[in-house]
Scaffold this motif. Structure first.
Motif, PDB file in Angstrom:
ATOM      1  N   ASN A   1       6.810   7.042   6.332  1.00  0.00           N
ATOM      2  CA  ASN A   1       7.081   8.615   7.266  1.00  0.00           C
ATOM      3  C   ASN A   1       8.895   7.792   6.453  1.00  0.00           C
ATOM      4  OD1 ASN A   1       4.477   9.959   6.892  1.00  0.00           O
ATOM      5  ND2 ASN A   1       4.026   9.137   8.750  1.00  0.00           N
ATOM      6  N   LYS A   2       8.474   6.924   6.527  1.00  0.00           N
ATOM      7  CA  LYS A   2       9.931   6.002   6.787  1.00  0.00           C
ATOM      8  C   LYS A   2      11.167   6.179   7.988  1.00  0.00           C
ATOM      9  CE  LYS A   2      10.908   9.428   3.490  1.00  0.00           C
ATOM     10  NZ  LYS A   2       9.724   9.764   3.149  1.00  0.00           N
ATOM     11  N   GLU A   3       9.963   5.772   9.161  1.00  0.00           N
ATOM     12  CA  GLU A   3      10.664   5.612  10.813  1.00  0.00           C
ATOM     13  C   GLU A   3       9.987   4.033  11.781  1.00  0.00           C
ATOM     14  OE1 GLU A   3       8.038   8.864  12.164  1.00  0.00           O
ATOM     15  OE2 GLU A   3       6.512   7.343  12.433  1.00  0.00           O
ATOM     16  N   LEU A   4      10.619   3.194  10.593  1.00  0.00           N
ATOM     17  CA  LEU A   4      10.157   1.903  11.238  1.00  0.00           C
ATOM     18  C   LEU A   4      11.146   1.839  12.344  1.00  0.00           C
ATOM     19  CD1 LEU A   4       9.977   0.158   7.974  1.00  0.00           C
ATOM     20  CD2 LEU A   4       8.114   0.082   9.954  1.00  0.00           C
TER      21      LEU A   4
ATOM     22  N   ILE B   1       0.688  -1.245   0.031  1.00  0.00           N
ATOM     23  CA  ILE B   1      -0.115  -0.323  -0.092  1.00  0.00           C
ATOM     24  C   ILE B   1       0.841   1.294   0.076  1.00  0.00           C
ATOM     25  CG2 ILE B   1      -1.508   1.491   1.569  1.00  0.00           C
ATOM     26  CD1 ILE B   1      -2.807  -1.079   1.991  1.00  0.00           C
ATOM     27  N   ALA B   2       1.763   1.124   1.124  1.00  0.00           N
ATOM     28  CA  ALA B   2       2.786   2.120   1.157  1.00  0.00           C
ATOM     29  C   ALA B   2       3.543   2.524  -0.638  1.00  0.00           C
ATOM     30  CB  ALA B   2       3.600   2.289   1.864  1.00  0.00           C
ATOM     31  N   GLU B   3       3.806   1.871  -1.246  1.00  0.00           N
ATOM     32  CA  GLU B   3       4.620   1.392  -2.476  1.00  0.00           C
ATOM     33  C   GLU B   3       3.432   2.547  -3.698  1.00  0.00           C
ATOM     34  OE1 GLU B   3       7.670  -1.889  -3.342  1.00  0.00           O
ATOM     35  OE2 GLU B   3       5.526  -1.817  -3.624  1.00  0.00           O
ATOM     36  N   ASN B   4       2.121   1.720  -3.652  1.00  0.00           N
ATOM     37  CA  ASN B   4       1.562   2.507  -4.631  1.00  0.00           C
ATOM     38  C   ASN B   4       1.033   3.806  -4.224  1.00  0.00           C
ATOM     39  OD1 ASN B   4       0.789  -0.042  -5.187  1.00  0.00           O
ATOM     40  ND2 ASN B   4      -1.125  -0.609  -3.995  1.00  0.00           N
ATOM     41  N   PHE B   5       0.654   4.494  -2.817  1.00  0.00           N
ATOM     42  CA  PHE B   5       0.644   5.523  -2.361  1.00  0.00           C
ATOM     43  C   PHE B   5       1.674   6.452  -2.788  1.00  0.00           C
ATOM     44  CE2 PHE B   5      -3.155   3.277  -1.295  1.00  0.00           C
ATOM     45  CZ  PHE B   5      -4.306   5.005  -2.224  1.00  0.00           C
ATOM     46  N   ASN B   6       2.959   5.962  -2.907  1.00  0.00           N
ATOM     47  CA  ASN B   6       4.186   6.347  -2.785  1.00  0.00           C
ATOM     48  C   ASN B   6       4.438   7.439  -4.168  1.00  0.00           C
ATOM     49  OD1 ASN B   6       5.150   7.070  -0.783  1.00  0.00           O
ATOM     50  ND2 ASN B   6       6.519   5.603  -0.700  1.00  0.00           N
ATOM     51  N   VAL B   7       3.676   6.046  -5.502  1.00  0.00           N
ATOM     52  CA  VAL B   7       3.699   6.189  -6.932  1.00  0.00           C
ATOM     53  C   VAL B   7       2.725   7.461  -7.113  1.00  0.00           C
ATOM     54  CG1 VAL B   7       3.185   5.258  -8.936  1.00  0.00           C
ATOM     55  CG2 VAL B   7       4.950   3.860  -7.264  1.00  0.00           C
ATOM     56  N   LEU B   8       1.647   7.401  -6.035  1.00  0.00           N
ATOM     57  CA  LEU B   8       0.666   8.190  -6.779  1.00  0.00           C
ATOM     58  C   LEU B   8       0.731  10.144  -6.216  1.00  0.00           C
ATOM     59  CD1 LEU B   8      -2.045   6.167  -5.964  1.00  0.00           C
ATOM     60  CD2 LEU B   8      -1.781   6.545  -8.091  1.00  0.00           C
TER      61      LEU B   8
ATOM     62  N   PHE C   1       9.921   2.418  -2.110  1.00  0.00           N
ATOM     63  CA  PHE C   1      10.079   3.838  -2.912  1.00  0.00           C
ATOM     64  C   PHE C   1       8.901   3.667  -4.013  1.00  0.00           C
ATOM     65  CE2 PHE C   1      14.216   1.756  -1.878  1.00  0.00           C
ATOM     66  CZ  PHE C   1      15.042   3.185  -1.697  1.00  0.00           C
ATOM     67  N   PRO C   2       8.610   4.729  -4.849  1.00  0.00           N
ATOM     68  CA  PRO C   2       9.829   5.932  -4.635  1.00  0.00           C
ATOM     69  C   PRO C   2       9.146   6.336  -3.928  1.00  0.00           C
ATOM     70  CG  PRO C   2       7.724   6.230  -6.147  1.00  0.00           C
ATOM     71  CD  PRO C   2       8.110   4.907  -6.311  1.00  0.00           C
ATOM     72  N   GLN C   3      10.181   7.168  -2.454  1.00  0.00           N
ATOM     73  CA  GLN C   3      10.787   7.581  -1.532  1.00  0.00           C
ATOM     74  C   GLN C   3       9.738   9.045  -1.461  1.00  0.00           C
ATOM     75  OE1 GLN C   3      13.804   6.784   1.035  1.00  0.00           O
ATOM     76  NE2 GLN C   3      12.799   4.845   1.673  1.00  0.00           N
TER      77      GLN C   3
END
Length: 335
Positions: free
Chosen positions: A142-145, A86-93, A157-159
Motif C-alpha cells: 500500500n506504499k505506506e511504510l 512477496i509484495a513484488e511478486n503479487f504486484n507483478v501478478l 515495483f511495479p506499483q
C-alpha cells in the motif's frame, strides 16, 4: 451465497505431477464457467503427494487460462520469506491481471524443521516475527511504510494501482484478532479446525479496524465438501478423502489420494474413530443437504462466502461435485 475453490493440487494415485497441474487448470476453468468467485492454490513443501510448491507460478498460469475468476494463494507461507519479495511478486501478478489477484498468507512453518531451514537458506527465522512481517507486507503493498522504517525508501515495483487484496488465513481466534487489528481480510480454516470457528469469526468481526485496503471486515470460511446425486454415492466418494486424511495425519511420506477401490481396506478401531472425527471438518451428501448445512454455517459464522475443497480420487467425480454444488446455489444465474 458466494462459493469459491481451494485446490491443493493433490496427486491422485496413478497420476503424475504434470497431470495434476493440468487438472488444477481444468478445475479453475470449470469453476469460472460455473460461477465460483475465487480459485486459490495452496503451498506445500517436501511432499510428493502435493504438487503445488510454488503458488505464484500456478496463479500466473491459471489466470492466463481463465478470464474472470479471481485467482490467489491459500496461502503464501510468510514466515519463510521476505515481505518485500512477496509484495513484488503479487504486484507483478496484479499488474498482469488487474483486479483478479488475491494474496492469501499463512503463519504455517511449511513442513519439518529441516524443510523450513531449506526454505530460509539456513536462516533460523522466528514465527514470532509474523505480525511485524505482516505490517511490512502491507506497507510495501500500500506504499505506506512509516517514518523511520529501515526500508522506507524501498518501493515494491511495479506499483499496482489497486494492490492484491491481502487475506490472512487462520484456524484460531488469535489469528482472527491479528487479521482484525491489521485491517486484513480473513479466511477461517474449518477444514482444519472446526471447533474454534465461531469464536474466531466473532473475534474478527468485533475487533476489525479499517485499513488502507479495507474499510469494512471481509471474511470467508474454507471447508471440505463432497457432493453427489445420492447420499450413498457421496459417502463412497468421500472414502478416498477419509483415507487420504489418515495418511496425512500419520505423517506418511506419500500423500497420494487413494482410489475408492480401497474401501475394502481393513481399518482399526482407532482409524475408524479418527475418520468419524474428521467428518466434522467436512460436509458429505446430496446438493440439498450440503446447501442446508452451508446455510446454517453461514448464520453461525456470519459470512456469505465459503471456499470449497474437495480432495477425492476421481477427477470427473470432483468436477461433478463442484457442478452439483453450483447448481444447488444457482451460481451461474448470478454471473
Amino acid at each position: 451465497m458466494k462459493l469459491s475453490v481451494l485446490d491443493q493440487s493433490v496427486v491422485a494415485k496413478g497420476d503424475t505431477a504434470a497431470e495434476t497441474f493440468r487438472k488444477t487448470v481444468k478445475l479453475a476453468q470449470v469453476a469460472e464457467e460455473l460461477g465460483y468467485t475465487r480459485f486459490w492454490v495452496a503451498e506445500h513443501h517436501n511432499s510428493n503427494g502435493m504438487a503445488g510448491s510454488s503458488p505464484e507460478i500456478l496463479i500466473s498460469h491459471i489466470a492466463s487460462s481463465t478470464s474472470r475468476i479471481k485467482v490467489g494463494s491459500g496461502g503464501i507461507l510468510l514466515p519463510q520469506y521476505s515481505p518485500y519479495k512477496i509484495a513484488e511478486n503479487f504486484n507483478v501478478l496484479q499488474t498482469l491481471f488487474p483486479g483478479r489477484i488475491d494474496l492469501g498468507i499463512g503463519r504455517s512453518p511449511g513442513g519439518s524443521a529441516s524443510t523450513r531451514l531449506a526454505l530460509t537458506d539456513g536462516v533460523r527465522k522466528s514465527l514470532n516475527e509474523f505480525p511485524r512481517q505482516l505490517r511490512d507486507l502491507q506497507g510495501f503493498l500500500n506504499k505506506e511504510l512509516p517514518e523511520g522504517h529501515p526500508y522506507q525508501q524501498v518501493k515494491a515495483f511495479p506499483q499496482a494501482e489497486d494492490p492484491a487484496l491481502l487475506w490472512l488465513l487462520g484456524i484460531t481466534h488469535r489469528g482472527a484478532r491479528l487479521a482484525a487489528e491489521h485491517g486484513a481480510a480473513f479466511t477461517y480454516g474449518h477444514f482444519i479446525n472446526p471447533a474454534n470457528g465461531k469464536r474466531a469469526m466473532d473475534t474478527y468481526f468485533s475487533q476489525f479496524q479499517p485499513s488502507a485496503a479495507l474499510s469494512e471486515p471481509k471474511a470467508n470460511v474454507c471447508i471440505f465438501v463432497v457432493c453427489a446425486e445420492t447420499q450413498e454415492e457421496a459417502e463412497k466418494l468421500a472414502l478416498s478423502q477419509d483415507l487420504w486424511l489418515l495418511a496425512v495425519e500419520k505423517g506418511r511420506d506419500t500423500r497420494l489420494i487413494p482410489s475408492i477401490e480401497a474401501e475394502g481396506i481393513q481399518l482399526t478401531h482407532v482409524e475408524k474413530e479418527k475418520i468419524t472425527e474428521n467428518r466434522q471438518r467436512m460436509i458429505v451428501g446430496t446438493p440439498a443437504k450440503i446447501k442446508e448445512e452451508l446455510k446454517l454455517l453461514s448464520e453461525i459464522y456470519g459470512t456469505d462466502e465459503f471456499m470449497v475443497i474437495t480432495n477425492i480420487h476421481g477427477f470427473q467425480d470432483k468436477l461433478n461435485s463442484y457442478k452439483l454444488l453450483a447448481e444447488a446455489f444457482g451460481l451461474v444465474k448470478n454471473l
